[in-house]
Design a protein around this motif. Structure first.
Motif, PDB file in Angstrom:
ATOM      1  N   ILE A  91      -0.360   4.880  -4.992  1.00  0.00           N
ATOM      2  CA  ILE A  91      -0.134   3.818  -5.965  1.00  0.00           C
ATOM      3  C   ILE A  91      -0.319   2.482  -5.253  1.00  0.00           C
ATOM      4  CG2 ILE A  91       1.500   5.185  -7.323  1.00  0.00           C
ATOM      5  CD1 ILE A  91       3.720   3.376  -6.146  1.00  0.00           C
ATOM      6  N   TRP A  92      -0.647   1.466  -6.043  1.00  0.00           N
ATOM      7  CA  TRP A  92      -0.721   0.099  -5.549  1.00  0.00           C
ATOM      8  C   TRP A  92       0.517  -0.660  -6.015  1.00  0.00           C
ATOM      9  CZ3 TRP A  92      -4.622  -1.243  -2.324  1.00  0.00           C
ATOM     10  CH2 TRP A  92      -5.804  -0.499  -2.369  1.00  0.00           C
ATOM     11  N   ILE A  93       1.036  -1.506  -5.147  1.00  0.00           N
ATOM     12  CA  ILE A  93       2.060  -2.477  -5.532  1.00  0.00           C
ATOM     13  C   ILE A  93       1.516  -3.839  -5.118  1.00  0.00           C
ATOM     14  CG2 ILE A  93       4.428  -3.260  -5.249  1.00  0.00           C
ATOM     15  CD1 ILE A  93       5.242  -0.415  -4.674  1.00  0.00           C
ATOM     16  N   VAL A  94       1.226  -4.667  -6.112  1.00  0.00           N
ATOM     17  CA  VAL A  94       0.506  -5.923  -5.891  1.00  0.00           C
ATOM     18  C   VAL A  94       1.465  -7.097  -6.057  1.00  0.00           C
ATOM     19  CG1 VAL A  94      -1.404  -7.378  -6.700  1.00  0.00           C
ATOM     20  CG2 VAL A  94      -1.637  -4.882  -6.700  1.00  0.00           C
ATOM     21  N   ASP A  95       1.372  -8.048  -5.155  1.00  0.00           N
ATOM     22  CA  ASP A  95       2.170  -9.266  -5.227  1.00  0.00           C
ATOM     23  C   ASP A  95       1.605 -10.151  -6.339  1.00  0.00           C
ATOM     24  OD1 ASP A  95       3.713 -11.476  -4.885  1.00  0.00           O
ATOM     25  OD2 ASP A  95       3.127 -11.875  -2.807  1.00  0.00           O
ATOM     26  N   GLY A  96       2.340 -10.253  -7.448  1.00  0.00           N
ATOM     27  CA  GLY A  96       1.879 -11.045  -8.572  1.00  0.00           C
ATOM     28  C   GLY A  96       2.158 -12.522  -8.464  1.00  0.00           C
ATOM     29  N   THR A  97       2.665 -12.973  -7.314  1.00  0.00           N
ATOM     30  CA  THR A  97       2.955 -14.393  -7.125  1.00  0.00           C
ATOM     31  C   THR A  97       1.984 -15.056  -6.154  1.00  0.00           C
ATOM     32  OG1 THR A  97       4.535 -13.950  -5.321  1.00  0.00           O
ATOM     33  CG2 THR A  97       5.396 -13.957  -7.568  1.00  0.00           C
ATOM     34  N   ARG A  98       0.970 -14.319  -5.711  1.00  0.00           N
ATOM     35  CA  ARG A  98       0.038 -14.890  -4.724  1.00  0.00           C
ATOM     36  C   ARG A  98      -0.750 -16.042  -5.325  1.00  0.00           C
ATOM     37  NH1 ARG A  98      -5.286 -14.368  -2.781  1.00  0.00           N
ATOM     38  NH2 ARG A  98      -5.847 -13.073  -4.558  1.00  0.00           N
ATOM     39  N   LEU A  99      -1.255 -15.858  -6.535  1.00  0.00           N
ATOM     40  CA  LEU A  99      -2.016 -16.907  -7.221  1.00  0.00           C
ATOM     41  C   LEU A  99      -1.152 -17.534  -8.310  1.00  0.00           C
ATOM     42  CD1 LEU A  99      -5.480 -15.132  -7.603  1.00  0.00           C
ATOM     43  CD2 LEU A  99      -4.742 -16.720  -5.820  1.00  0.00           C
ATOM     44  N   LYS A 100      -1.294 -18.825  -8.487  1.00  0.00           N
ATOM     45  CA  LYS A 100      -0.469 -19.536  -9.457  1.00  0.00           C
ATOM     46  C   LYS A 100      -0.758 -19.092 -10.891  1.00  0.00           C
ATOM     47  CE  LYS A 100       0.037 -23.725  -6.658  1.00  0.00           C
ATOM     48  NZ  LYS A 100      -0.176 -25.197  -6.610  1.00  0.00           N
ATOM     49  N   ARG A 101      -1.942 -18.575 -11.133  1.00  0.00           N
ATOM     50  CA  ARG A 101      -2.327 -18.224 -12.486  1.00  0.00           C
ATOM     51  C   ARG A 101      -1.809 -16.852 -12.921  1.00  0.00           C
ATOM     52  NH1 ARG A 101      -2.736 -19.174 -17.555  1.00  0.00           N
ATOM     53  NH2 ARG A 101      -4.315 -17.959 -18.638  1.00  0.00           N
TER      54      ARG A 101
END
Length: 245
Positions: A91-101
């Motif tokens: 599974i992937w766990i992605v940092d959703g705060t890396r990009l401001k958008r």
């Protein structure tokens, strides 16, 4: 040698050690360490080798054979597909705060998620309105963490309180999204070879869509819409005849 065919520099070749270098490695961030710290040290930085003897390091690999990859930086589609092919069960766990958008996009698109009969499962025909396009066609579940390094509390918005997982595949053209609490994901990783039965969930929803479509077609045949004829012009009085003198 390895080819460098990016979008920023001229395509070129670079030296790479075959047995000592992991092309998928990235520097760790505090967000990385927070996630890895929830698992035993023996599960962290697990080294594996492919058929060519090349070494790869999984962020976390459980005793059940499940690989967890925590992704903060940008990842090319070729590298993402290569990891999915190599690990298989992952599974992937992605940092959703890396990009401001990323977080504003999900906050705006979140109302478009439709609840399904399955608890915690949603569907959407427009996943690009919620998630980055680079992650829409993954063959492994992708969980987006919009909380960053801050622990969510009671007053935390729902977008940041849960992990939002995009499951691989489509149910009758609809993307399938899962809302999962962090502790539930960690607990599942400890005790199960899979976080979710992704294929079964997508298949079950696809079957529900198919049944609903068949029922709608049967209802349309049972009660056909009758055409009503309406005259274009109807006059009950005759116009007076004009007489010239």
């Amino acid at each position: 040698m390895t080819s460098k065919c990016g979008d920023q520099r001229i395509h070129h070749w670079a030296n790479r050690g075959v047995r000592t270098c992991d092309p998928w490695w990235e520097p760790e961030t505090p967000w990385h360490r927070n996630w890895k710290g929830q698992f035993p040290p023996v599960w962290q930085e697990v080294i594996q080798h492919d058929a060519r003897g090349e070494r790869h390091i999984a962020d976390v690999r459980t005793d059940h054979g499940l690989a967890l990859e925590f992704q903060h930086s940008h990842l090319r589609s070729e590298e993402r597909a290569a990891r999915e092919s190599f690990y298989g069960n992952m599974i992937w766990i992605v940092d959703g705060t890396r990009l401001k958008r990323d977080l504003p996009r999900f906050s705006e698109g979140h109302p478009s998620l439709r609840r399904s009969p399955l608890q915690g499962i949603y569907t959407t025909p427009f996943p690009a309105e919620c998630f980055p396009r680079d992650w829409l066609e993954c063959r492994a579940p992708v969980f987006f963490d919009f909380a960053g390094t801050e622990p969510p509390g009671r007053n935390t918005p729902v977008e940041r309180r849960y992990l939002w997982g995009l499951l691989p595949g489509r149910a009758d053209g609809h993307a399938v999204v899962v809302a999962l609490q962090r502790q539930n994901l960690v607990h599942a990783a400890y005790h199960r070879p899979q976080i979710l039965a992704s294929r079964k969930i997508v298949y079950a929803l696809a079957e529900r869509f198919r049944v609903a479509r068949v029922q709608a077609m049967q209802e349309a045949r049972r009660y056909p819409v009758k055409a009503v004829w309406k005259p274009r012009y109807k006059s009950w009085r005759r116009r007076p005849r004009m007489v010239r003198f």
